[in-house]
Motif scaffolding. Structure first.
Motif, PDB file in Angstrom:
ATOM      1  N   SER A  84       4.792  -2.081  -2.531  1.00 56.69           N
ATOM      2  CA  SER A  84       4.035  -2.599  -3.676  1.00 56.69           C
ATOM      3  C   SER A  84       2.748  -1.825  -3.919  1.00 56.69           C
ATOM      4  O   SER A  84       2.114  -1.981  -4.967  1.00 56.69           O
ATOM      5  N   LEU A  86       0.163  -2.053  -1.696  1.00 57.66           N
ATOM      6  CA  LEU A  86      -0.899  -2.724  -0.960  1.00 57.66           C
ATOM      7  C   LEU A  86      -1.166  -2.002   0.361  1.00 57.66           C
ATOM      8  O   LEU A  86      -0.259  -1.796   1.162  1.00 57.66           O
ATOM      9  N   SER A 103      -8.292  -4.699   2.551  1.00 60.82           N
ATOM     10  CA  SER A 103      -7.107  -4.256   1.822  1.00 60.82           C
ATOM     11  C   SER A 103      -7.512  -3.651   0.492  1.00 60.82           C
ATOM     12  O   SER A 103      -8.627  -3.892  -0.008  1.00 60.82           O
ATOM     13  N   GLN A 105      -5.415  -2.197  -3.351  1.00 61.95           N
ATOM     14  CA  GLN A 105      -4.162  -2.068  -4.077  1.00 61.95           C
ATOM     15  C   GLN A 105      -4.051  -0.675  -4.679  1.00 61.95           C
ATOM     16  O   GLN A 105      -4.948  -0.215  -5.383  1.00 61.95           O
TER      17      GLN A 105
END
Length: 323
Positions: A84, A86, A103, A105
């Protein structure tokens, strides 16, 4: 030496099976300068398996996301990249597992990020590549293809130091191989191949590299450093189409190619002859990694191969302590 004239290919030192499912990526953490004692395997189900190389048993496994495409380690920290896009930074917690600390993205897809010192290079939209500082999780550098080139998605990344200059090699969906100066982020050169590029490896000593793709050939190119141009020099034919990963042993004496057919081909880099074809895996070979130090159980440096068949195999083939 070949494996086709009465000589059977060697067996792996050991194969890890358990219930991993599709293994996308492997990592040997560099926690001890004297020996390698653990191997990480990231899977389609989002689990990371921690294999203890002191006893060749599963230490533990942990759910760390969804479809983990790449995994890196810095001391006792782990970085995971999911399909994805991430990206997560994990820290060990009370010796019972890992806890996510930060984290970010990114664009996502199948392109595996690469770790350069304390920075992570990963794919973004429109073929752009970003360098993320892992202390601040902020973008510190961007690599942007020419707008006139419809490159598609990045498919593979590699980083090399060539005669004192740092270069980023990027293979794209359209078949372009682009080289960027890592410090200035400027494009140095590019070369168009027939098929989309799945993997790149390079030998800074000879200035030659190998590109893998969906065809039944590996293409060998030379990087003309004086003119900053690529020249295709030769092709290596394979019996079946599709190669997911190519990688030199660190001493650049052996070239390894992991095929979609599950075969792991070992070539002499000097002669380009096939030395052996390892047939342990039954599905696509997804990753190949070399231990940075000796594994004490085998008293040797080894390499590991991970596969879509749910297995990880450890190997010691044409061993050299000097790589």
């Amino acid at each position: 030496m070949t494996s086709g004239h009465g000589m059977l290919p060697p067996d792996p030192l050991v194969s890890f099976k358990d219930t991993m499912g599709h293994v996308h990526c492997l990592n040997f953490p560099k926690r001890n300068p004297d020996y390698s004692d653990i191997l990480l395997a990231g899977t389609e189900r989002g689990e990371v398996f921690f294999w203890d190389l002191e006893c060749n048993r599963l230490q533990f496994k942990q759910k760390m996301g969804q479809s983990i495409q790449a995994i890196h380690s810095i001391e006792y920290h782990i970085i995971t990249q999911e399909k994805s896009g991430l990206i997560k930074l994990w820290s060990i917690e009370n010796n019972t597992g890992y806890k996510p600390q930060r984290s970010i993205q990114s664009y996502g897809g199948f392109c595996k990020s690469i770790l350069v010192s304390n920075q992570l290079v990963l794919s973004q939209e429109a073929g752009r590549l970003d360098t993320i500082d892992l202390e601040t999780f902020k973008t510190v550098r961007q690599f942007v293809p020419d707008r006139t080139d419809k490159v598609g998605n990045p498919m593979c990344l590699e980083f090399f130091e060539i005669r004192g200059t740092l270069y980023l090699f990027a293979g794209y969906e359209c078949g372009l191989l682009i080289v960027f100066d890592y410090v200035t982020a400027k494009k140095c050169c590019q070369l168009k191949f027939k098929e989309f590029i799945t993997s790149i490896t390079f030998d800074p000593g000879t200035l030659r590299g190998v590109v893998a793709n969906s065809s039944d050939t590996l293409q060998i190119f030379r990087f003309e450093l004086d003119t900053l141009k690529f020249v295709i020099q030769a092709e290596l034919a394979m019996s079946n189409s599709g190669c997911q990963v190519v990688k030199f042993r660190p001493d650049h004496k052996l070239l390894l190619a992991g095929g979609w057919d599950g075969r792991l081909r070992v070539y002499s880099w000097r002669t380009l002859r096939t030395l052996v074809i390892l047939r342990e895996h039954k599905k696509q070979v997804s990753d190949i990694q070399f231990s940075p130090s000796i594994v004490r159980y085998w008293d040797s440096k080894i390499f590991a191969s991970g596969s879509a068949d749910g297995t990880v195999s450890l190997w010691n083939v044409y061993h050299s302590y000097t790589y």
